[in-house]
Design a protein around this motif. Structure first.
Motif, PDB file in Angstrom:
ATOM      1  N   LEU A 199     -73.609 -33.870 -41.178  1.00 50.27           N
ATOM      2  CA  LEU A 199     -74.658 -34.873 -41.351  1.00 50.27           C
ATOM      3  C   LEU A 199     -75.774 -34.688 -40.329  1.00 50.27           C
ATOM      4  CD1 LEU A 199     -72.398 -36.071 -43.138  1.00 50.27           C
ATOM      5  CD2 LEU A 199     -73.026 -38.333 -42.272  1.00 50.27           C
ATOM      6  N   LEU A 200     -75.408 -34.428 -39.086  1.00 47.87           N
ATOM      7  CA  LEU A 200     -76.400 -34.237 -38.034  1.00 47.87           C
ATOM      8  C   LEU A 200     -77.313 -33.049 -38.345  1.00 47.87           C
ATOM      9  CD1 LEU A 200     -73.954 -34.849 -35.090  1.00 47.87           C
ATOM     10  CD2 LEU A 200     -76.082 -36.141 -35.383  1.00 47.87           C
ATOM     11  N   CYS A 201     -76.726 -31.943 -38.752  1.00 47.22           N
ATOM     12  CA  CYS A 201     -77.529 -30.756 -39.047  1.00 47.22           C
ATOM     13  C   CYS A 201     -78.328 -30.908 -40.335  1.00 47.22           C
ATOM     14  CB  CYS A 201     -76.636 -29.523 -39.115  1.00 47.22           C
ATOM     15  SG  CYS A 201     -75.998 -29.018 -37.501  1.00 47.22           S
ATOM     16  N   SER A 202     -77.908 -31.812 -41.217  1.00 48.74           N
ATOM     17  CA  SER A 202     -78.682 -32.109 -42.413  1.00 48.74           C
ATOM     18  C   SER A 202     -79.950 -32.878 -42.074  1.00 48.74           C
ATOM     19  CB  SER A 202     -77.841 -32.940 -43.393  1.00 48.74           C
ATOM     20  OG  SER A 202     -76.685 -32.266 -43.795  1.00 48.74           O
ATOM     21  N   MET A 203     -79.867 -33.719 -41.051  1.00 48.34           N
ATOM     22  CA  MET A 203     -80.972 -34.602 -40.706  1.00 48.34           C
ATOM     23  C   MET A 203     -81.915 -34.022 -39.661  1.00 48.34           C
ATOM     24  SD  MET A 203     -78.956 -38.255 -40.580  1.00 48.34           S
ATOM     25  CE  MET A 203     -78.098 -38.901 -42.029  1.00 48.34           C
ATOM     26  N   ALA A 204     -81.446 -33.070 -38.879  1.00 44.59           N
ATOM     27  CA  ALA A 204     -82.264 -32.503 -37.802  1.00 44.59           C
ATOM     28  C   ALA A 204     -83.337 -31.582 -38.364  1.00 44.59           C
ATOM     29  CB  ALA A 204     -81.376 -31.740 -36.828  1.00 44.59           C
ATOM     30  N   THR A 205     -84.453 -31.497 -37.655  1.00 48.22           N
ATOM     31  CA  THR A 205     -85.527 -30.571 -38.038  1.00 48.22           C
ATOM     32  C   THR A 205     -85.691 -29.430 -37.047  1.00 48.22           C
ATOM     33  OG1 THR A 205     -87.183 -31.950 -36.910  1.00 48.22           O
ATOM     34  CG2 THR A 205     -86.797 -32.386 -39.247  1.00 48.22           C
ATOM     35  N   THR A 206     -85.125 -29.573 -35.842  1.00 44.73           N
ATOM     36  CA  THR A 206     -85.176 -28.483 -34.862  1.00 44.73           C
ATOM     37  C   THR A 206     -83.844 -28.389 -34.129  1.00 44.73           C
ATOM     38  OG1 THR A 206     -86.171 -30.000 -33.248  1.00 44.73           O
ATOM     39  CG2 THR A 206     -87.664 -28.539 -34.448  1.00 44.73           C
ATOM     40  N   TYR A 207     -83.377 -27.172 -33.956  1.00 47.66           N
ATOM     41  CA  TYR A 207     -82.122 -26.877 -33.255  1.00 47.66           C
ATOM     42  C   TYR A 207     -82.401 -25.749 -32.282  1.00 47.66           C
ATOM     43  CZ  TYR A 207     -77.680 -24.307 -32.641  1.00 47.66           C
ATOM     44  OH  TYR A 207     -76.608 -23.618 -32.120  1.00 47.66           O
ATOM     45  N   VAL A 208     -81.959 -25.916 -31.050  1.00 47.77           N
ATOM     46  CA  VAL A 208     -82.119 -24.880 -30.042  1.00 47.77           C
ATOM     47  C   VAL A 208     -80.778 -24.662 -29.339  1.00 47.77           C
ATOM     48  CG1 VAL A 208     -83.185 -24.266 -27.838  1.00 47.77           C
ATOM     49  CG2 VAL A 208     -84.578 -25.273 -29.655  1.00 47.77           C
ATOM     50  N   ALA A 209     -80.348 -23.418 -29.252  1.00 45.05           N
ATOM     51  CA  ALA A 209     -79.167 -23.046 -28.464  1.00 45.05           C
ATOM     52  C   ALA A 209     -79.647 -22.255 -27.255  1.00 45.05           C
ATOM     53  CB  ALA A 209     -78.202 -22.223 -29.295  1.00 45.05           C
ATOM     54  N   VAL A 210     -79.155 -22.618 -26.089  1.00 45.97           N
ATOM     55  CA  VAL A 210     -79.625 -21.996 -24.854  1.00 45.97           C
ATOM     56  C   VAL A 210     -78.535 -21.098 -24.266  1.00 45.97           C
ATOM     57  CG1 VAL A 210     -81.329 -23.751 -24.287  1.00 45.97           C
ATOM     58  CG2 VAL A 210     -78.953 -24.085 -23.580  1.00 45.97           C
ATOM     59  N   PRO A 211     -78.937 -19.975 -23.646  1.00 47.92           N
ATOM     60  CA  PRO A 211     -77.954 -19.042 -23.072  1.00 47.92           C
ATOM     61  C   PRO A 211     -77.533 -19.462 -21.671  1.00 47.92           C
ATOM     62  CG  PRO A 211     -80.160 -18.150 -22.806  1.00 47.92           C
ATOM     63  CD  PRO A 211     -80.329 -19.459 -23.559  1.00 47.92           C
ATOM     64  N   ASP A 212     -76.403 -18.902 -21.238  1.00 53.30           N
ATOM     65  CA  ASP A 212     -75.938 -19.077 -19.848  1.00 53.30           C
ATOM     66  C   ASP A 212     -75.917 -20.547 -19.452  1.00 53.30           C
ATOM     67  OD1 ASP A 212     -75.857 -16.256 -19.600  1.00 53.30           O
ATOM     68  OD2 ASP A 212     -78.006 -16.232 -19.169  1.00 53.30           O
ATOM     69  N   ALA A 213     -75.257 -21.363 -20.274  1.00 52.71           N
ATOM     70  CA  ALA A 213     -75.297 -22.812 -20.062  1.00 52.71           C
ATOM     71  C   ALA A 213     -73.910 -23.444 -20.212  1.00 52.71           C
ATOM     72  CB  ALA A 213     -76.277 -23.446 -21.050  1.00 52.71           C
ATOM     73  N   PRO A 214     -72.941 -23.118 -19.336  1.00 55.69           N
ATOM     74  CA  PRO A 214     -71.590 -23.697 -19.428  1.00 55.69           C
ATOM     75  C   PRO A 214     -71.546 -25.095 -18.814  1.00 55.69           C
ATOM     76  CG  PRO A 214     -71.679 -22.170 -17.609  1.00 55.69           C
ATOM     77  CD  PRO A 214     -73.038 -22.123 -18.249  1.00 55.69           C
ATOM     78  N   TRP A 215     -72.218 -26.034 -19.441  1.00 54.02           N
ATOM     79  CA  TRP A 215     -72.425 -27.354 -18.849  1.00 54.02           C
ATOM     80  C   TRP A 215     -71.374 -28.377 -19.279  1.00 54.02           C
ATOM     81  CZ3 TRP A 215     -78.139 -27.003 -20.796  1.00 54.02           C
ATOM     82  CH2 TRP A 215     -78.808 -26.021 -20.052  1.00 54.02           C
ATOM     83  N   TYR A 216     -70.498 -27.996 -20.194  1.00 55.76           N
ATOM     84  CA  TYR A 216     -69.434 -28.898 -20.648  1.00 55.76           C
ATOM     85  C   TYR A 216     -68.096 -28.297 -20.233  1.00 55.76           C
ATOM     86  CZ  TYR A 216     -66.823 -32.036 -23.789  1.00 55.76           C
ATOM     87  OH  TYR A 216     -65.974 -32.996 -24.313  1.00 55.76           O
ATOM     88  N   GLU A 217     -67.263 -29.087 -19.583  1.00 55.35           N
ATOM     89  CA  GLU A 217     -65.939 -28.609 -19.166  1.00 55.35           C
ATOM     90  C   GLU A 217     -64.900 -29.036 -20.195  1.00 55.35           C
ATOM     91  OE1 GLU A 217     -65.269 -30.021 -15.200  1.00 55.35           O
ATOM     92  OE2 GLU A 217     -66.708 -28.616 -14.314  1.00 55.35           O
ATOM     93  N   TYR A 218     -64.370 -28.047 -20.884  1.00 58.94           N
ATOM     94  CA  TYR A 218     -63.436 -28.281 -21.984  1.00 58.94           C
ATOM     95  C   TYR A 218     -62.025 -27.968 -21.495  1.00 58.94           C
ATOM     96  CZ  TYR A 218     -61.435 -27.868 -26.712  1.00 58.94           C
ATOM     97  OH  TYR A 218     -60.675 -28.018 -27.842  1.00 58.94           O
ATOM     98  N   HIS A 219     -61.176 -28.984 -21.422  1.00 56.75           N
ATOM     99  CA  HIS A 219     -59.812 -28.816 -20.920  1.00 56.75           C
ATOM    100  C   HIS A 219     -58.888 -28.482 -22.087  1.00 56.75           C
ATOM    101  CE1 HIS A 219     -60.367 -30.147 -16.702  1.00 56.75           C
ATOM    102  NE2 HIS A 219     -61.412 -30.767 -17.224  1.00 56.75           N
ATOM    103  N   LEU A 220     -58.696 -27.198 -22.311  1.00 57.81           N
ATOM    104  CA  LEU A 220     -57.909 -26.729 -23.443  1.00 57.81           C
ATOM    105  C   LEU A 220     -56.424 -26.943 -23.183  1.00 57.81           C
ATOM    106  CD1 LEU A 220     -57.924 -25.248 -26.169  1.00 57.81           C
ATOM    107  CD2 LEU A 220     -57.789 -23.094 -24.896  1.00 57.81           C
ATOM    108  N   GLY A 221     -55.786 -27.691 -24.072  1.00 58.75           N
ATOM    109  CA  GLY A 221     -54.356 -27.936 -23.950  1.00 58.75           C
ATOM    110  C   GLY A 221     -54.002 -29.202 -23.206  1.00 58.75           C
ATOM    111  N   ARG A 222     -54.984 -29.902 -22.683  1.00 61.42           N
ATOM    112  CA  ARG A 222     -54.695 -31.135 -21.956  1.00 61.42           C
ATOM    113  C   ARG A 222     -54.339 -32.237 -22.960  1.00 61.42           C
ATOM    114  NH1 ARG A 222     -58.830 -33.716 -17.558  1.00 61.42           N
ATOM    115  NH2 ARG A 222     -57.791 -32.217 -16.178  1.00 61.42           N
TER     116      ARG A 222
END
Length: 394
Positions: A199-222
């Protein structure tokens, strides 16, 4: 109106919620609201959040009257938000130090409706350690800018698409609130990310992905038994869950909320990704006997061409691996079983078929042909060696 609204859906998250919230509140940003949407926890989660809210006015607790699942909790939190931009953080994850400052700079540079950044995957157990590198790759987007209908066309594409997790992305506030307001009021477990992202990508008009940006800490297996062996019941539950998500997406595509000419193709993209996920769970998590039992259950929900196409994918991969190693399959090799399963599903295929089915079947047949040629070559070489041996003994 704050610059950022950070929404944290919570359910029995007392073990990690304080760490999560501290990672957000310590960003050094005052123009911020943190909304914890509690899904009727039975532990100390609401008490911990209330105590924190008393000390920090940026924190707000939204409590559900009854447990409704992550989709509803996220919806409540997003619809309660007022920020220019909305981020979602899971209760057992965190924002990296300085993340909001980096995000603000990227928003200023690009002004997107969706800003997609990377993750730092933190493995919480031995099984997660083995999967961390692959997860990092999956969750790290290739840098690019997409506009208009190209956003949804790309997201679920089999070629250079991007992941559908709603965390490690920032959404323009009005788009986030419109998207979650359009979701059905249903319990949807785990597939809620994909549904909301569609739904979000259906409604958005601009999307940008940025490089070298590990800004979210994802705790895999927690907080989960990551790497535990699957059962047939687990796989069938995944099948039912993903099929429910597909039904909701089909409903949205037909609703007229967003007008576009390519809805059938976009829904087909999602179907391909979902059945691919189901069949990967089946193939990777079950014994040979379990796979055979689960295939029948999956066929009861999904079109035969979708199931057969993924089974032919497994045939393709195994046949190629054998050919690449210049090894003919023994009678006990799994290739024979995979091919029998694919042909069994293929017998149920009728009417129009998906492009993916046709591609996978053709590729499987091509690699099987390569194996047959390898077998013939070895037979010829064997005859030649036999003749040479006889000549040398004379």
């Amino acid at each position: 109106m704050p610059r950022f609204s950070v929404v944290v859906p919570a359910f029995n998250g007392a073990a990690h919620i304080a760490e999560c919230l501290e990672s957000v509140l310590s960003q050094g940003v005052d123009d911020l609201e943190v909304i914890v949407a509690d899904d009727r926890s039975s532990d100390e989660t609401p008490t911990l959040v209330r105590a924190l809210a008393e000390r920090d006015s940026r924190v707000r607790l939204v409590e559900r009257a009854e447990n409704g699942g992550t989709l509803r909790a996220r919806r409540d939190g997003v619809l309660a938000s007022t920020g220019d931009y909305v981020l979602l953080v899971d209760q057992d994850d965190a924002l990296a130090p300085g993340a909001l400052e980096e995000i603000e700079a990227a928003l200023t540079d690009h002004d997107p409706d969706i800003l997609h950044f990377g993750v730092s995957v933190i493995a919480e157990n031995a099984a997660a350690e083995g999967a961390a590198a692959g997860m990092t790759g999956f969750l790290t987007p290739p840098p690019r800018r997409l506009e208009g209908e190209k956003i949804l066309q790309t997201q679920f594409s089999g070629d250079r698409g991007f992941d559908w997790h709603v965390h490690h992305k920032v959404y323009r506030g009005e788009i986030a609130r419109s998207a979650w307001a359009a979701t059905h009021d249903v319990r949807l477990t785990l597939s809620d990310d994909l549904y909301a992202s569609f739904l979000l990508c259906s409604m958005a008009t601009t999307y940008v992905a940025v490089p070298d940006a590990p800004w979210y800490e994802y705790h895999l297996g927690r907080g989960e038994t990551f790497g535990a062996r699957q059962t047939v019941e687990d796989v069938l539950a995944t099948s039912e869950r993903d099929h429910a998500a597909l039904t909701l997406i089909e409903d949205f595509a037909c609703s007229g909320a967003v007008v576009r000419d390519d809805w059938p193709a976009r829904v087909a993209d999602v179907r391909d990704r979902l059945i691919e996920h189901v069949m990967n769970e089946l193939h990777d998590g079950l014994s040979a006997e379990g796979q055979r039992a689960a295939i029948d259950g999956v066929l009861s929900l999904w079109p035969a061409d979708a199931v057969a196409g993924e089974l032919y994918r497994f045939v393709r991969d195994r046949a190629y691996a054998l050919f690449d190693a210049r090894t003919c399959p023994k009678s006990s090799d799994e290739l024979h079983r995979l091919l029998a399963d694919a042909r069994r599903a293929d017998e149920l295929v009728s009417g129009p078929v998906s492009p993916r089915y046709a591609i996978m079947k053709e590729a499987a047949e091509r690699h099987l042909g390569d194996l047959e040629n390898l077998k013939d070559e070895r037979s010829v070489r064997g005859v030649v060696r036999h003749l040479l041996a006889r000549l040398r003994t004379r």
